[in-house]
Design an enzyme around this catalytic site. Sequence first.
Site, mmCIF file in Angstrom:
data_model
loop_
_atom_site.group_PDB
_atom_site.id
_atom_site.type_symbol
_atom_site.label_atom_id
_atom_site.label_comp_id
_atom_site.label_asym_id
_atom_site.label_seq_id
_atom_site.Cartn_x
_atom_site.Cartn_y
_atom_site.Cartn_z
ATOM 1 N N ARG A 236 0.838 -1.205 0.000
ATOM 2 C CA ARG A 236 0.000 0.000 0.000
ATOM 3 C C ARG A 236 0.874 1.258 0.000
ATOM 4 O O ARG A 236 0.573 2.240 -0.690
ATOM 5 C CB ARG A 236 -0.951 -0.019 1.194
ATOM 6 C CG ARG A 236 -2.071 -1.047 1.071
ATOM 7 C CD ARG A 236 -3.121 -0.878 2.151
ATOM 8 N NE ARG A 236 -2.720 -1.419 3.429
ATOM 9 C CZ ARG A 236 -3.019 -2.635 3.875
ATOM 10 N NH1 ARG A 236 -3.693 -3.468 3.099
ATOM 11 N NH2 ARG A 236 -2.641 -3.049 5.065
ATOM 12 N N ASP B 78 -15.577 -2.962 -5.196
ATOM 13 C CA ASP B 78 -15.747 -4.152 -4.364
ATOM 14 C C ASP B 78 -17.197 -4.607 -4.478
ATOM 15 O O ASP B 78 -18.110 -3.776 -4.599
ATOM 16 C CB ASP B 78 -15.396 -3.873 -2.903
ATOM 17 C CG ASP B 78 -15.047 -5.151 -2.142
ATOM 18 O OD1 ASP B 78 -13.848 -5.393 -1.892
ATOM 19 O OD2 ASP B 78 -15.975 -5.915 -1.807
ATOM 20 N N SER B 79 -17.417 -5.922 -4.418
ATOM 21 C CA SER B 79 -18.776 -6.456 -4.563
ATOM 22 C C SER B 79 -19.579 -6.375 -3.274
ATOM 23 O O SER B 79 -20.801 -6.557 -3.293
ATOM 24 C CB SER B 79 -18.717 -7.911 -5.043
ATOM 25 O OG SER B 79 -18.062 -8.721 -4.085
ATOM 26 N N ASP C 261 -6.250 -7.085 -6.313
ATOM 27 C CA ASP C 261 -5.919 -7.834 -5.085
ATOM 28 C C ASP C 261 -7.084 -8.759 -4.734
ATOM 29 O O ASP C 261 -7.819 -8.514 -3.774
ATOM 30 C CB ASP C 261 -5.621 -6.852 -3.950
ATOM 31 C CG ASP C 261 -5.083 -7.550 -2.704
ATOM 32 O OD1 ASP C 261 -4.704 -8.734 -2.810
ATOM 33 O OD2 ASP C 261 -5.047 -6.916 -1.634
ATOM 34 N N CYS D 85 -3.294 -14.279 -3.133
ATOM 35 C CA CYS D 85 -3.137 -14.860 -1.794
ATOM 36 C C CYS D 85 -3.384 -16.369 -1.823
ATOM 37 O O CYS D 85 -3.659 -16.979 -0.800
ATOM 38 C CB CYS D 85 -4.058 -14.169 -0.790
ATOM 39 S SG CYS D 85 -5.809 -14.375 -1.122
#
Length: 361
Positions: free
Chosen positions: A228, A266-267, A311, A351
């Site tokens: 970040r 974002d969902s 991400d 990830c």
Amino acid sequence: MTNVSPAAPLPFAANPAPTGKVTLRKGKARPLWFGHPWVYANAVEKVDGTPEPGDIISLLDTDGRFIGQGLWNVRSQIPVRLISRQDEPIDAAFFLRRIREAQARRVALGLPNATTNVYRLVNSEGDNLPGLVVDVYGDALSVQITTLGLFMRRAAIYDALQTVLQPKTIFQVNAGSYADLEGFACNAEIARGQSRITVACIEDGIKLEVEPLAGQKTGMFIDQRVARQRVGQWAKGRRVLDCYAYAGGFSLQAARGGATEITAVDSSPRAVTRIEAHAAANGAAVRAVEADVFRFLQTATAGAYDLVIIDPPKFAKARKDLEAARKGYERLNTLALRTCAPGAIYVSCSCSQNISADDLE
């Protein structure tokens, strides 16, 4: 269901001394002597005594030499996890000592400091406490325990954390599938201290609010702090797209770094609300969009962004998911790269531990 009522006092319901001995097969001790902390089921030659799951055992090589003490769980594919290389009681004093050692390592790294009070205090085997993760969020601790042996000893762990850090709240977060594999039930709850939903904290000078019992992981993705910061360093004068933005960490850094335009996707409606709240608290101009990232990218204007961050959540939870995950990452990155203007910076994350860096590239 998340339980936010204070937990009842917990007994120290586990033996501090070994209840059995585990001897390894010939040739299987070498990784342990060189520092590896796990014993796989096929490495066990014999078990002397009657250790119960969660007990402490002594670990020996094929010649009977003492390697260390471990947490025993015959249910697991990793039946022994080393917790000490010494012949010592695994008692309350042991956990107090381990927590103090972990704290000293973070202090040596400059954590916490005036601009960051969000950091990982205990990193499981990395701090010689297998299955224990403790994250600090300001005046609160978020604890995840994924091994039966340490879950049985959680009262001593919480006592040690209370003594060393004196937090206002200790949150116990869900252990997920790890608890099922180890054979115990773990509810998300307030383990100690003040009952509350959110915790205020700061990361690199950015104001955040975390929900340990309802958020991802232990509340947020602490491991992306440096990434970040790098995004913030690259953001000046750029149009930024932040996909799978969650709490908006990348977007907030980009705003502070001088981005001209920021879109965070974002969902989750909850995530979008949190992004907007974080942006307002930090005086940042961020456009938060509630949308499926794949669908958003399919209709996004080609070449519209100068800095793109992807991400995503874990695509490959197990090896059986590898092929589908590879296709998912390929499709996602293909769509995202379309949105990059000439000379854009592209940040792609994964990830999924089952996907290697080479596979991702």
